[in-house]
Design an enzyme around this catalytic site. Structure first.
Site, mmCIF file in Angstrom:
data_model
loop_
_atom_site.group_PDB
_atom_site.id
_atom_site.type_symbol
_atom_site.label_atom_id
_atom_site.label_comp_id
_atom_site.label_asym_id
_atom_site.label_seq_id
_atom_site.Cartn_x
_atom_site.Cartn_y
_atom_site.Cartn_z
ATOM 1 N N GLU A 44 10.093 15.164 15.753
ATOM 2 C CA GLU A 44 10.407 15.084 14.331
ATOM 3 C C GLU A 44 9.553 16.103 13.577
ATOM 4 O O GLU A 44 8.328 16.020 13.597
ATOM 5 C CB GLU A 44 10.094 13.667 13.828
ATOM 6 C CG GLU A 44 10.496 13.426 12.398
ATOM 7 C CD GLU A 44 10.258 11.990 11.943
ATOM 8 O OE1 GLU A 44 9.177 11.436 12.223
ATOM 9 O OE2 GLU A 44 11.162 11.432 11.306
ATOM 10 N N LYS A 87 0.837 -1.201 0.000
ATOM 11 C CA LYS A 87 0.000 0.000 0.000
ATOM 12 C C LYS A 87 0.871 1.251 0.000
ATOM 13 O O LYS A 87 1.573 1.537 0.957
ATOM 14 C CB LYS A 87 -0.916 0.054 1.227
ATOM 15 C CG LYS A 87 -1.956 1.168 1.057
ATOM 16 C CD LYS A 87 -2.533 1.681 2.333
ATOM 17 C CE LYS A 87 -1.796 2.805 2.968
ATOM 18 N NZ LYS A 87 -1.823 4.083 2.233
ATOM 19 N N GLY A 136 3.520 3.156 13.673
ATOM 20 C CA GLY A 136 4.352 1.964 13.866
ATOM 21 C C GLY A 136 4.001 1.235 15.154
ATOM 22 O O GLY A 136 3.897 -0.003 15.188
ATOM 23 N N GLY A 173 7.139 4.581 8.270
ATOM 24 C CA GLY A 173 6.270 5.734 8.498
ATOM 25 C C GLY A 173 6.480 6.285 9.886
ATOM 26 O O GLY A 173 7.568 6.146 10.460
ATOM 27 N N SER A 174 5.426 6.878 10.436
ATOM 28 C CA SER A 174 5.564 7.551 11.730
ATOM 29 C C SER A 174 5.662 6.544 12.872
ATOM 30 O O SER A 174 5.124 5.435 12.802
ATOM 31 C CB SER A 174 4.366 8.475 11.946
ATOM 32 O OG SER A 174 3.184 7.711 11.967
ATOM 33 N N THR A 175 6.300 6.968 13.950
ATOM 34 C CA THR A 175 6.445 6.105 15.130
ATOM 35 C C THR A 175 5.074 5.788 15.726
ATOM 36 O O THR A 175 4.820 4.665 16.171
ATOM 37 C CB THR A 175 7.369 6.799 16.159
ATOM 38 O OG1 THR A 175 8.673 6.873 15.561
ATOM 39 C CG2 THR A 175 7.467 6.028 17.456
ATOM 40 N N GLU A 176 4.187 6.787 15.679
ATOM 41 C CA GLU A 176 2.838 6.592 16.230
ATOM 42 C C GLU A 176 2.117 5.416 15.547
ATOM 43 O O GLU A 176 1.609 4.503 16.206
ATOM 44 C CB GLU A 176 2.084 7.889 15.976
ATOM 45 C CG GLU A 176 0.872 8.098 16.793
ATOM 46 C CD GLU A 176 0.127 9.328 16.263
ATOM 47 O OE1 GLU A 176 0.703 10.108 15.467
ATOM 48 O OE2 GLU A 176 -1.043 9.466 16.640
ATOM 49 N N GLU A 186 10.258 0.649 10.243
ATOM 50 C CA GLU A 186 11.266 1.693 10.041
ATOM 51 C C GLU A 186 10.549 2.999 10.309
ATOM 52 O O GLU A 186 9.687 3.413 9.537
ATOM 53 C CB GLU A 186 11.795 1.607 8.599
ATOM 54 C CG GLU A 186 13.144 2.269 8.446
ATOM 55 C CD GLU A 186 13.003 3.699 8.002
ATOM 56 O OE1 GLU A 186 12.947 4.570 8.902
ATOM 57 O OE2 GLU A 186 12.927 3.965 6.804
HETATM 58 P P1 NDP Z 1 1.970 7.698 8.578
HETATM 59 O O1 NDP Z 1 2.826 6.910 9.475
HETATM 60 O O2 NDP Z 1 0.576 7.979 9.019
HETATM 61 O O3 NDP Z 1 1.876 7.040 7.138
HETATM 62 C C1 NDP Z 1 2.723 6.049 6.618
HETATM 63 C C2 NDP Z 1 1.915 5.013 5.855
HETATM 64 O O4 NDP Z 1 1.073 4.277 6.746
HETATM 65 C C3 NDP Z 1 0.976 5.607 4.820
HETATM 66 O O5 NDP Z 1 0.865 4.727 3.743
HETATM 67 C C4 NDP Z 1 -0.330 5.684 5.598
HETATM 68 O O6 NDP Z 1 -1.435 5.803 4.768
HETATM 69 C C5 NDP Z 1 -0.301 4.389 6.353
HETATM 70 N N1 NDP Z 1 -1.111 4.351 7.572
HETATM 71 C C6 NDP Z 1 -1.643 5.387 8.286
HETATM 72 N N2 NDP Z 1 -2.298 4.919 9.365
HETATM 73 C C7 NDP Z 1 -2.195 3.574 9.343
HETATM 74 C C8 NDP Z 1 -2.658 2.519 10.202
HETATM 75 N N3 NDP Z 1 -3.350 2.782 11.308
HETATM 76 N N4 NDP Z 1 -2.361 1.245 9.882
HETATM 77 C C9 NDP Z 1 -1.622 0.963 8.775
HETATM 78 N N5 NDP Z 1 -1.169 1.906 7.920
HETATM 79 C C10 NDP Z 1 -1.438 3.202 8.198
HETATM 80 O O7 NDP Z 1 2.694 9.059 8.272
HETATM 81 P P2 NDP Z 1 1.997 10.401 7.784
HETATM 82 O O8 NDP Z 1 1.998 10.401 6.335
HETATM 83 O O9 NDP Z 1 0.678 10.641 8.451
HETATM 84 O O10 NDP Z 1 3.019 11.461 8.371
HETATM 85 C C11 NDP Z 1 2.933 11.862 9.749
HETATM 86 C C12 NDP Z 1 4.286 12.087 10.327
HETATM 87 O O11 NDP Z 1 5.008 10.863 10.322
HETATM 88 C C13 NDP Z 1 5.173 13.026 9.520
HETATM 89 O O12 NDP Z 1 4.950 14.333 9.865
HETATM 90 C C14 NDP Z 1 6.539 12.551 9.881
HETATM 91 O O13 NDP Z 1 6.964 13.161 11.071
HETATM 92 C C15 NDP Z 1 6.366 11.079 10.104
HETATM 93 N N6 NDP Z 1 6.770 10.270 8.941
HETATM 94 C C16 NDP Z 1 7.906 9.555 9.045
HETATM 95 C C17 NDP Z 1 8.333 8.806 7.982
HETATM 96 C C18 NDP Z 1 9.572 8.012 8.044
HETATM 97 O O14 NDP Z 1 10.122 7.632 6.999
HETATM 98 N N7 NDP Z 1 10.040 7.678 9.206
HETATM 99 C C19 NDP Z 1 7.626 8.780 6.700
HETATM 100 C C20 NDP Z 1 6.399 9.523 6.712
HETATM 101 C C21 NDP Z 1 6.025 10.252 7.802
HETATM 102 P P3 NDP Z 1 -1.882 7.301 4.307
HETATM 103 O O15 NDP Z 1 -0.760 7.907 3.576
HETATM 104 O O16 NDP Z 1 -3.013 7.070 3.438
HETATM 105 O O17 NDP Z 1 -2.226 8.020 5.571
#
Ligand code: NDP
Length: 483
Positions: free
Chosen positions: A386, A181, A238, A233-236, A255
């Site tokens: 972050e 996804k 994760g 993606g985000s720690t939250e 990651e």
């Molecule tokens: P998210 O962690 O929300 O998104 C990463 C991926 O996970 C996206 O594909 C998202 O879908 C998907 N996702 C969101 N919620 C869920 C869930 N409950 N279960 C499974 N998958 C999910 O990051 P955001 O895009 O909301 O960014 C928020 C913050 O996270 C940023 O401001 C940044 O600080 C941090 N971030 C860190 C990254 C990294 O590489 N460490 C990368 C991106 C963000 P969708 O895009 O449709 O929401």
């Protein structure tokens, strides 16, 4: 000195956008439950309509991946799987310009970066893992490591194609099939990658791509037919995924975020260090999990380094991401721009001193000028959280021990940088910094053969991506004698 350049826009003509994209399931594009639009963050123009995958669509994708796993992919000899990966790698190279332009249109990153970093590295990941496909028995995990099954992969918007490559290439090389996804704001290069899979004659169902939002990601990681989850993606989010998988016994790699320290000692060559600082935080608009977002500079050279840094920041060109001269592109979404703006206001309110490069911002789209905060204390939110934008927080230190103390004073542990002429100091620092990756006299360097991931017991995730270590995340090594 700032040179003026005439505009040098890369042509969009190489990209053929469809009005509407389906889900890629079982080797074909199929309709789903509803649709959403993806826009260019640089102009807010609608680029295409994309399908939102609901739980029933995710179910179909997992079923297709399971069938491909059992009937085709897991029983295919490694050398045959390798041929497909080589073919995909070559097609990425052949279609590199198209992929780079599309990535820049959908993500907002400068074409210089998508053309010179994202796409070549994505191809390199497929080449590298193609080479492993028939050598897994010699990777140090015993003579007969086995694939895990169907892998659910959820990726973010900061490096859409590259994160896809980091996830898909090792999974396929190891004999797994995938359902991926992409992020809601950047689905287009993943859909072009689906076309590349068709062009490579990849057996149907080996790669499935379900576009959608967080709910789609949630449905995928919770699906009982998934054997392993890989998330960036985000720690939250994760943490949420780790909790959801804890009760199911699924394998998980995460990651997550970072707040990396980039440590500059007084003997470092200032101009080189400044290039490293700029690359560390302004590359990809600072949308980088391992960005050097905290600059720790030795007190005796603070004023010199900051003066050189401001001078350099004044030469950065912000604007049209498709212009080959552009250094800083658009912020990926309105939501991310709001988050950056909010954290920057907090920095000012808490007493840090803000300086932003004096560059005009375009009228349309989402933009944020490269910004540096001095007089930052460790308690400030801009030093702890972050920001994920082009914003640098500067702190000072006097001794190496103080630098280590401050660098490690973060819940994160993804990366760090050290700038000094002394090799012994580099080794001393590297053995004390609690970060998964430590760069010395450089920053943000990536290679498919080099493992990447978070430090144990901190909040940047676990597991490795890349290199021999990254293969382990996609293999069942329990039955292998040499482990
Ligand atoms: P998210 O962690 O929300 O998104 C990463 C991926 O996970 C996206 O594909 C998202 O879908 C998907 N996702 C969101 N919620 C869920 C869930 N409950 N279960 C499974 N998958 C999910 O990051 P955001 O895009 O909301 O960014 C928020 C913050 O996270 C940023 O401001 C940044 O600080 C941090 N971030 C860190 C990254 C990294 O590489 N460490 C990368 C991106 C963000 P969708 O895009 O449709 O929401």
């Amino acid at each position: 000195m700032r040179f003026e350049y005439s505009p040098a826009p890369e042509s969009r003509a190489i990209v053929t956008l469809r009005d509407s994209y389906g889900l890629f399931i079982g080797g074909a594009f199929v309709p789903g439950s509803s649709v959403f639009k993806t826009i260019s963050p640089a102009s807010e123009e609608v680029l295409a309509e994309v399908t939102h995958a609901g739980p029933e669509d995710v179910d179909k994708a997992v079923a297709a991946a399971r069938q491909a796993y059992e009937r085709t992919w897991s029983v295919m000899p490694g050398r045959e799987r390798g041929k497909y990966l080589f073919r995909i790698a070559r097609l990425i190279q052949e279609r590199a310009r198209e992929l780079a332009v599309l990535e820049t249109m959908d993500n907002g990153k400068p074409i210089r970066e998508s053309r010179d970093v994202d796409v070549p590295l994505a191809a390199a990941h497929f080449f590298y893992h193609a080479g492993w496909a028939d050598k897994l028995g010699y990777a140090g995990f015993g003579p007969s490591p086995r694939p895990l099954g169907v892998v659910g992969q959820v990726i973010p918007w900061n490096f859409p194609l590259l994160m896809l490559a980091w996830k898909v290439a090792p999974a396929l090389a190891c004999g797994n099939t995938v359902v991926l996804k992409p992020a809601e704001t950047t689905p287009l290069t993943a859909l072009l990658f689906a076309e590349i899979c068709q062009q490579a004659d990849l057996p149907p169902g080996v790669v499935n791509i379900v576009t959608g939002d967080g709910a789609t990601g949630q449905a995928l990681v919770a699906h009982p037919g998934i054997d392993k989850v890989a998330f960036t993606g985000s720690t939250e989010v994760g943490k949420e995924i780790a909790r959801a998988c804890a009760v199911s016994g699924k394998r998980v790699t995460l990651e997550l975020g970072g707040k990396a320290a980039n440590v500059v000692f007084d003997d470092a060559p200032v101009d080189q260090a400044v290039e490293g600082i700029v690359n560390g935080i302004f590359f990809n608009q600072g949308h980088v999990c391992c960005a050097g977002s905290r600059l720790l500079v030795q007190e005796s050279v603070h004023d010199d380094v900051l003066a050189a840094l401001r001078r350099r920041m004044g030469t950065l060109r912000l604007g049209d991401p498709l212009d080959k001269n552009t250094d800083v592109g658009a912020i990926n979404s309105r939501a991310q721009l709001d988050k950056i703006t909010e954290l920057v206001s907090t920095g000012e309110a808490e007493g840090a001193a803000r300086w932003s490069a004096p560059c005009p911002l375009p009228d349309r789209g989402f933009w944020f000028a490269p910004t540096v905060f001095t007089e930052v204390s460790q308690a400030h939110r801009i030093a702890r959280e972050e920001i994920f934008g082009p914003v640098l927080s500067v702190l000072t230190f006097r001794t190496p021990a103080e630098a280590v103390e401050k660098a490690n004073n973060t819940p994160y542990g993804l990366s760090a940088g050290v700038w000094t002429e002394k090799g012994s100091l580099i080794l001393w620092m590297a053995s004390r910094l609690r970060a998964g990756v430590v760069w010395a006299n450089t920053f943000n360097r990536f290679d498919p053969s080099s493992p990447f991931g978070g430090y144990k017991y901190k909040e940047s995730g676990f597991g490795r991506e890349g290199g021999r270590h990254g293969l382990e995340a996609y293999l069942d090594v329990t039955g292998s004698a040499d482990v």
